[in-house]
Motif scaffolding. Structure first.
Motif, PDB file in Angstrom:
ATOM      1  N   GLY A   3      -1.838 -57.790  12.432  1.00 36.74           N
ATOM      2  CA  GLY A   3      -1.317 -56.579  13.048  1.00 36.74           C
ATOM      3  C   GLY A   3      -1.243 -56.691  14.565  1.00 36.74           C
TER       4      GLY A   3
ATOM      5  N   ALA B 243      -5.347 -52.929  13.073  1.00 33.16           N
ATOM      6  CA  ALA B 243      -4.138 -52.791  12.258  1.00 33.16           C
ATOM      7  C   ALA B 243      -3.821 -54.123  11.604  1.00 33.16           C
ATOM      8  CB  ALA B 243      -2.958 -52.325  13.112  1.00 33.16           C
TER       9      ALA B 243
ATOM     10  N   CYS C 105     -11.815 -47.718   8.326  1.00 33.11           N
ATOM     11  CA  CYS C 105     -11.633 -47.717   9.777  1.00 33.11           C
ATOM     12  C   CYS C 105     -12.973 -47.513  10.482  1.00 33.11           C
ATOM     13  CB  CYS C 105     -10.634 -46.632  10.187  1.00 33.11           C
ATOM     14  SG  CYS C 105      -8.914 -46.951   9.696  1.00 33.11           S
TER      15      CYS C 105
ATOM     16  N   GLU D 271      -1.619 -52.464   3.681  1.00 35.85           N
ATOM     17  CA  GLU D 271      -1.463 -52.536   5.130  1.00 35.85           C
ATOM     18  C   GLU D 271      -2.089 -51.285   5.720  1.00 35.85           C
ATOM     19  OE1 GLU D 271       0.417 -54.884   7.056  1.00 35.85           O
ATOM     20  OE2 GLU D 271       0.517 -56.151   5.270  1.00 35.85           O
TER      21      GLU D 271
ATOM     22  N   THR E  37      -3.467 -49.128   9.147  1.00 34.18           N
ATOM     23  CA  THR E  37      -3.425 -48.933  10.594  1.00 34.18           C
ATOM     24  C   THR E  37      -4.437 -47.865  10.974  1.00 34.18           C
ATOM     25  OG1 THR E  37      -1.078 -49.517  10.717  1.00 34.18           O
ATOM     26  CG2 THR E  37      -2.007 -48.309  12.584  1.00 34.18           C
TER      27      THR E  37
ATOM     28  N   SER F  69      -6.315 -45.939  14.415  1.00 30.48           N
ATOM     29  CA  SER F  69      -6.116 -45.733  15.847  1.00 30.48           C
ATOM     30  C   SER F  69      -7.122 -46.588  16.611  1.00 30.48           C
ATOM     31  CB  SER F  69      -6.280 -44.253  16.209  1.00 30.48           C
ATOM     32  OG  SER F  69      -7.583 -43.803  15.890  1.00 30.48           O
ATOM     33  N   ASP F  70      -6.726 -47.012  17.803  1.00 32.71           N
ATOM     34  CA  ASP F  70      -7.593 -47.874  18.609  1.00 32.71           C
ATOM     35  C   ASP F  70      -8.614 -47.086  19.420  1.00 32.71           C
ATOM     36  OD1 ASP F  70      -6.450 -50.394  17.947  1.00 32.71           O
ATOM     37  OD2 ASP F  70      -4.752 -49.933  19.234  1.00 32.71           O
TER      38      ASP F  70
END
Length: 317
Positions: A6, A11, A43, A91, A93, A95-96
């Motif tokens: 990612g 991600a 996450c 897949e 994703t 958040s950072d």
């Protein structure tokens, strides 16, 4: 676990190491709200922010680790993984930089910010002081997390972990992609006390498109991606709930329109949509990359916000 391929370490394709072997992960036939709750747990375990999207990607037929559906939404991975041959991988994703914790949905909770992104081994999350956060800041966070606009902003709603460490004031203009893209005050403040951490509720991502106004059109919802909603129109309570959520009054008319070759979301049977749990009624009955592409979608016309007329009467004696 890890995410590979990612744009960032938060991600990519989900891989699990089980019985000493790394393999890509897959799940059952559907991607739905309960899968997203599991994604949120992944996450957190990866020390990333909130789950933003979870999708399936078609690959060549191969040996994968299957996440057993009965373990949802809180996976105990050693007991919830088995070997499986399949042709789709997950897949994920995250958040950072921001996440919401202890909320009633994926779009609510106590706001935390990652203030040490430059050092992956020392990622640090902290809550934000309510006094240093406003509506424009909230709009950026909700958009960053893939949710709808903010509907509530109030401290001490979702638990408090003591006085917030992040004491700089965010100065967002509302158009930024991420909260950390916003300007912040140069000097820190020390006035924030326990019980003043930001509690944020974003509206769930629901919209009406293609109509004469924002309160009319085809119902679409976002669970990682926007799709129209397949409907069997069981009751009128569902359209009424959607109109209320959109701040569009009560429903006026509900019609069906046939679509083909279009991925759709399906509303679960016997699921009562409410302000905080509409996303919990969604699922994607997909077992191939073609997804769920033919059926009736909901064309909804709401009454709009009621018009309030103030009449002033002067009585003459």
């Amino acid at each position: 676990m890890r995410l590979v391929g990612g744009a960032s370490r938060c991600a990519g394709t989900l891989e699990l190491k089980h019985q000493g072997e790394w393999r890509r992960a897959t799940s059952g036939d559907v991607v739905d709200y309960f899968e997203m709750e599991a994604a949120a747990a992944f996450c957190r375990d990866l020390n990333c922010g909130s789950a933003v999207s979870l999708r399936k990607r078609q690959v060549s037929y191969q040996s994968l680790w299957l996440l057993i559906a009965e373990c949802r939404p809180d996976y105990d991975l050693p007991r919830c993984v088995m070997s499986w041959n399949a042709s789709s991988v997950l897949e994920l994703t995250c958040s950072d930089s921001v996440r919401l914790l202890n909320g009633t949905s994926l779009c609510s909770g106590r706001l935390e910010v990652n203030y040490n992104q430059s050092n992956q081994s020392k990622q640090s999350w902290t809550s934000v002081c309510e006094d240093h956060f406003d509506q424009q800041d909230a709009e950026v966070v909700c958009r960053e997390l893939g949710c709808g606009p903010p509907s509530a902003l109030q401290g001490a709603l979702h638990g408090d972990m003591g006085a917030p460490v992040w004491s700089k004031e965010f100065q967002c203009e509302g158009h930024e992609s991420t909260l950390l893209d916003c300007r912040s005050s140069n000097s820190t403040r020390s006035s924030c006390s326990p019980g003043k951490a930001v509690g944020l509720t974003c509206s769930e991502p629901i919209r009406l498109v293609g109509g004469a106004s924002r309160c009319a059109g085809t119902l679409e919802m976002k669970l990682g991606e926007w799709r129209p909603v397949y409907t069997m129109a069981r009751t009128l309570r569902e359209p009424a709930a959607f109109c209320k959520h959109l701040d569009c009054g009560s429903d006026v008319s509900v019609k069906k329109r046939e679509l083909s070759n279009t991925p759709m979301w399906l509303l679960r049977f016997f699921c009562e949509p409410s302000y905080f749990s509409m996303m919990g009624c969604l699922q994607s009955p997909t077992i191939t990359s073609e997804s769920f592409t033919t059926g009736s979608v909901m064309e909804l016309t709401c009454s709009g916000k009621p018009i309030r007329i103030r009449i002033r009467i002067r009585i003459l004696y």
